[in-house]
Scaffold this motif. Structure first.
Motif, PDB file in Angstrom:
ATOM      1  N   GLN A  78     -89.347  24.645 -64.823  1.00  0.00           N
ATOM      2  CA  GLN A  78     -89.763  23.524 -64.561  1.00  0.00           C
ATOM      3  C   GLN A  78     -89.889  23.152 -63.271  1.00  0.00           C
ATOM      4  O   GLN A  78     -90.362  22.545 -62.674  1.00  0.00           O
ATOM      5  CB  GLN A  78     -88.588  22.583 -64.954  1.00  0.00           C
ATOM      6  CG  GLN A  78     -88.499  23.250 -66.188  1.00  0.00           C
ATOM      7  CD  GLN A  78     -86.705  22.356 -66.951  1.00  0.00           C
ATOM      8  OE1 GLN A  78     -86.283  21.765 -66.303  1.00  0.00           O
ATOM      9  NE2 GLN A  78     -86.687  22.011 -68.366  1.00  0.00           N
ATOM     10  N   HIS A  79     -89.692  24.144 -62.317  1.00  0.00           N
ATOM     11  CA  HIS A  79     -89.794  23.820 -60.764  1.00  0.00           C
ATOM     12  C   HIS A  79     -91.235  24.491 -60.182  1.00  0.00           C
ATOM     13  O   HIS A  79     -92.157  24.424 -58.992  1.00  0.00           O
ATOM     14  CB  HIS A  79     -88.998  25.457 -59.966  1.00  0.00           C
ATOM     15  CG  HIS A  79     -87.725  24.570 -59.856  1.00  0.00           C
ATOM     16  ND1 HIS A  79     -87.378  23.780 -59.551  1.00  0.00           N
ATOM     17  CD2 HIS A  79     -87.022  24.665 -60.754  1.00  0.00           C
ATOM     18  CE1 HIS A  79     -85.845  23.842 -59.438  1.00  0.00           C
ATOM     19  NE2 HIS A  79     -85.727  24.171 -60.533  1.00  0.00           N
ATOM     20  N   LEU A  80     -92.068  24.700 -61.362  1.00  0.00           N
ATOM     21  CA  LEU A  80     -93.676  24.722 -60.767  1.00  0.00           C
ATOM     22  C   LEU A  80     -94.426  24.257 -60.948  1.00  0.00           C
ATOM     23  O   LEU A  80     -94.495  22.620 -62.176  1.00  0.00           O
ATOM     24  CB  LEU A  80     -94.016  26.073 -62.052  1.00  0.00           C
ATOM     25  CG  LEU A  80     -93.582  27.147 -62.089  1.00  0.00           C
ATOM     26  CD1 LEU A  80     -94.001  28.395 -63.178  1.00  0.00           C
ATOM     27  CD2 LEU A  80     -94.767  27.708 -60.299  1.00  0.00           C
ATOM     28  N   PRO A  81     -95.415  23.499 -60.218  1.00  0.00           N
ATOM     29  CA  PRO A  81     -96.365  22.539 -60.274  1.00  0.00           C
ATOM     30  C   PRO A  81     -97.113  22.550 -61.382  1.00  0.00           C
ATOM     31  O   PRO A  81     -97.804  23.534 -61.280  1.00  0.00           O
ATOM     32  CB  PRO A  81     -96.560  21.960 -59.120  1.00  0.00           C
ATOM     33  CG  PRO A  81     -96.568  23.394 -58.385  1.00  0.00           C
ATOM     34  CD  PRO A  81     -95.686  24.296 -58.912  1.00  0.00           C
ATOM     35  N   GLY A  82     -97.596  21.519 -61.421  1.00  0.00           N
ATOM     36  CA  GLY A  82     -98.190  20.936 -62.419  1.00  0.00           C
ATOM     37  C   GLY A  82     -97.827  21.755 -64.124  1.00  0.00           C
ATOM     38  O   GLY A  82     -96.835  22.233 -64.150  1.00  0.00           O
ATOM     39  N   GLU A  83     -98.832  21.938 -64.792  1.00  0.00           N
ATOM     40  CA  GLU A  83     -99.444  23.139 -65.828  1.00  0.00           C
ATOM     41  C   GLU A  83     -99.152  23.921 -65.842  1.00  0.00           C
ATOM     42  O   GLU A  83     -99.959  24.814 -65.550  1.00  0.00           O
ATOM     43  CB  GLU A  83     -99.995  21.787 -67.229  1.00  0.00           C
ATOM     44  CG  GLU A  83     -99.939  22.526 -68.586  1.00  0.00           C
ATOM     45  CD  GLU A  83    -101.331  22.134 -69.468  1.00  0.00           C
ATOM     46  OE1 GLU A  83    -101.644  23.054 -71.000  1.00  0.00           O
ATOM     47  OE2 GLU A  83    -102.196  21.626 -68.974  1.00  0.00           O
ATOM     48  N   VAL A  84     -97.995  25.028 -66.208  1.00  0.00           N
ATOM     49  CA  VAL A  84     -98.019  26.222 -66.359  1.00  0.00           C
ATOM     50  C   VAL A  84     -98.847  26.390 -67.918  1.00  0.00           C
ATOM     51  O   VAL A  84     -98.681  26.390 -69.531  1.00  0.00           O
ATOM     52  CB  VAL A  84     -96.761  26.480 -66.739  1.00  0.00           C
ATOM     53  CG1 VAL A  84     -96.510  27.894 -66.697  1.00  0.00           C
ATOM     54  CG2 VAL A  84     -96.041  26.534 -65.402  1.00  0.00           C
ATOM     55  N   LEU A  85     -99.810  27.289 -67.333  1.00  0.00           N
ATOM     56  CA  LEU A  85    -101.058  28.009 -69.087  1.00  0.00           C
ATOM     57  C   LEU A  85    -100.500  28.982 -69.232  1.00  0.00           C
ATOM     58  O   LEU A  85    -100.730  29.486 -70.364  1.00  0.00           O
ATOM     59  CB  LEU A  85    -101.676  28.004 -68.197  1.00  0.00           C
ATOM     60  CG  LEU A  85    -103.437  26.382 -67.304  1.00  0.00           C
ATOM     61  CD1 LEU A  85    -104.037  26.750 -67.354  1.00  0.00           C
ATOM     62  CD2 LEU A  85    -102.938  25.313 -69.334  1.00  0.00           C
ATOM     63  N   ALA A  86    -100.078  30.488 -68.791  1.00  0.00           N
ATOM     64  CA  ALA A  86     -99.406  31.285 -68.756  1.00  0.00           C
ATOM     65  C   ALA A  86     -98.842  31.477 -67.549  1.00  0.00           C
ATOM     66  O   ALA A  86     -98.621  31.366 -66.864  1.00  0.00           O
ATOM     67  CB  ALA A  86    -100.770  32.057 -69.294  1.00  0.00           C
ATOM     68  N   HIS A  87     -97.863  32.681 -68.633  1.00  0.00           N
ATOM     69  CA  HIS A  87     -96.757  33.861 -67.460  1.00  0.00           C
ATOM     70  C   HIS A  87     -97.061  34.969 -67.609  1.00  0.00           C
ATOM     71  O   HIS A  87     -97.322  35.730 -68.601  1.00  0.00           O
ATOM     72  CB  HIS A  87     -95.420  32.957 -67.698  1.00  0.00           C
ATOM     73  CG  HIS A  87     -94.352  33.825 -67.060  1.00  0.00           C
ATOM     74  ND1 HIS A  87     -94.170  33.724 -65.677  1.00  0.00           N
ATOM     75  CD2 HIS A  87     -93.641  34.637 -67.135  1.00  0.00           C
ATOM     76  CE1 HIS A  87     -93.644  34.661 -65.002  1.00  0.00           C
ATOM     77  NE2 HIS A  87     -93.045  34.981 -66.319  1.00  0.00           N
ATOM     78  N   VAL A  88     -97.283  35.918 -66.592  1.00  0.00           N
ATOM     79  CA  VAL A  88     -97.798  36.677 -66.677  1.00  0.00           C
ATOM     80  C   VAL A  88     -95.998  37.959 -65.933  1.00  0.00           C
ATOM     81  O   VAL A  88     -95.634  37.864 -64.608  1.00  0.00           O
ATOM     82  CB  VAL A  88     -98.234  37.556 -66.312  1.00  0.00           C
ATOM     83  CG1 VAL A  88     -99.212  39.645 -66.216  1.00  0.00           C
ATOM     84  CG2 VAL A  88     -99.901  36.984 -66.589  1.00  0.00           C
ATOM     85  N   GLY A  89     -95.850  39.000 -67.210  1.00  0.00           N
ATOM     86  CA  GLY A  89     -94.520  39.814 -66.472  1.00  0.00           C
ATOM     87  C   GLY A  89     -94.223  41.011 -67.503  1.00  0.00           C
ATOM     88  O   GLY A  89     -95.271  41.336 -68.204  1.00  0.00           O
ATOM     89  N   ASP A  90     -93.718  41.561 -66.831  1.00  0.00           N
ATOM     90  CA  ASP A  90     -93.481  43.140 -67.677  1.00  0.00           C
ATOM     91  C   ASP A  90     -92.314  43.282 -67.900  1.00  0.00           C
ATOM     92  O   ASP A  90     -91.869  44.247 -68.838  1.00  0.00           O
ATOM     93  CB  ASP A  90     -93.401  44.737 -65.980  1.00  0.00           C
ATOM     94  CG  ASP A  90     -92.292  43.934 -65.087  1.00  0.00           C
ATOM     95  OD1 ASP A  90     -92.258  43.490 -65.083  1.00  0.00           O
ATOM     96  OD2 ASP A  90     -93.012  44.964 -64.595  1.00  0.00           O
TER      97      ASP A  90
END
Length: 208
Positions: A109-121
């Motif tokens: 929720q602290h990211l600005p704008g719409e979050v399209l994808a999250h990449v992680g391992d």
């Protein structure tokens, strides 16, 4: 972590201070300075070639990039700067700045704008919270079987070899060797073996 104290779990300065106080000694170590001192190649290096180029390509296509990490900014920024990628991100979300950390989905929720994808391992810290927030979860798995690399990132989730790899990964993360099947909430939406595949996931490049 067990107490869900997401910020305290990564406060290295506090950990050092508390342990030294318990032992009756002075810390005598500046962790941030230590990080900067040793933040030089080859002690720090990119996990794969082509990462900066891929990030620049995404930016050129109009995507805004952000980092969501459990490391405090003063420890992470020096590494990213040396690797030449710090300037490629519009936002860097860290526990001491956000007041929370992964796997708490509220950190997104602290990211600005719409979050399209999250990449992680990680399945627990990356895939699960992204799924909870209805964000496209992308697992990067560099140990992917060669035979699975010919399958599109969205179809790999259904491949039995990749599924078994993810299940074994989940067993290690949750330290439970008795788990037989990967829980649905930890199943990524797409799986890539290299960050260079991310443009395909986002529809910039055609997928076979």
């Amino acid at each position: 972590m067990a107490l869900r104290q997401w910020v305290a779990a990564y406060d290295w300065d506090d950990m050092l201070s508390v342990r030294c106080a318990a032992l009756g000694v002075q810390p005598g170590v500046d962790i941030e300075a230590l990080v900067r001192k040793h933040c030089v190649p080859p002690k720090v290096h990119l996990l794969e070639q082509g990462i900066p180029e891929t990030l620049r390509k995404l930016r050129g296509e109009g995507f805004a990039l952000a980092v969501v990490t459990n490391g405090f900014y003063k420890y992470q920024a020096p590494v990213m700067e040396v690797l030449g990628i710090l300037e490629l991100f519009e936002a860097i979300i860290t526990p001491e700045r956000a007041g929370t950390g992964k796997p708490d989905p509220a950190i997104f929720q602290h990211l600005p704008g719409e979050v399209l994808a999250h990449v992680g391992d990680r399945l627990d810290h990356d895939v699960h919270p992204a799924n909870q927030m209805k964000i496209v979860s992308v697992l990067i798995e560099r140990k992917m079987p060669e035979a699975a690399k010919g399958i599109s990132p969205y179809m790999r989730v259904r491949d039995q070899r990749v599924r078994e790899l993810c299940t074994e990964k989940w067993r290690r993360e949750c330290k439970n060797n008795g788990l037989q099947e990967l829980p649905e909430q930890f199943v990524p939406r797409a799986i890539i073996h290299s960050l260079t595949e991310l443009p395909m996931v986002l529809g910039i490049e055609n997928m076979e």
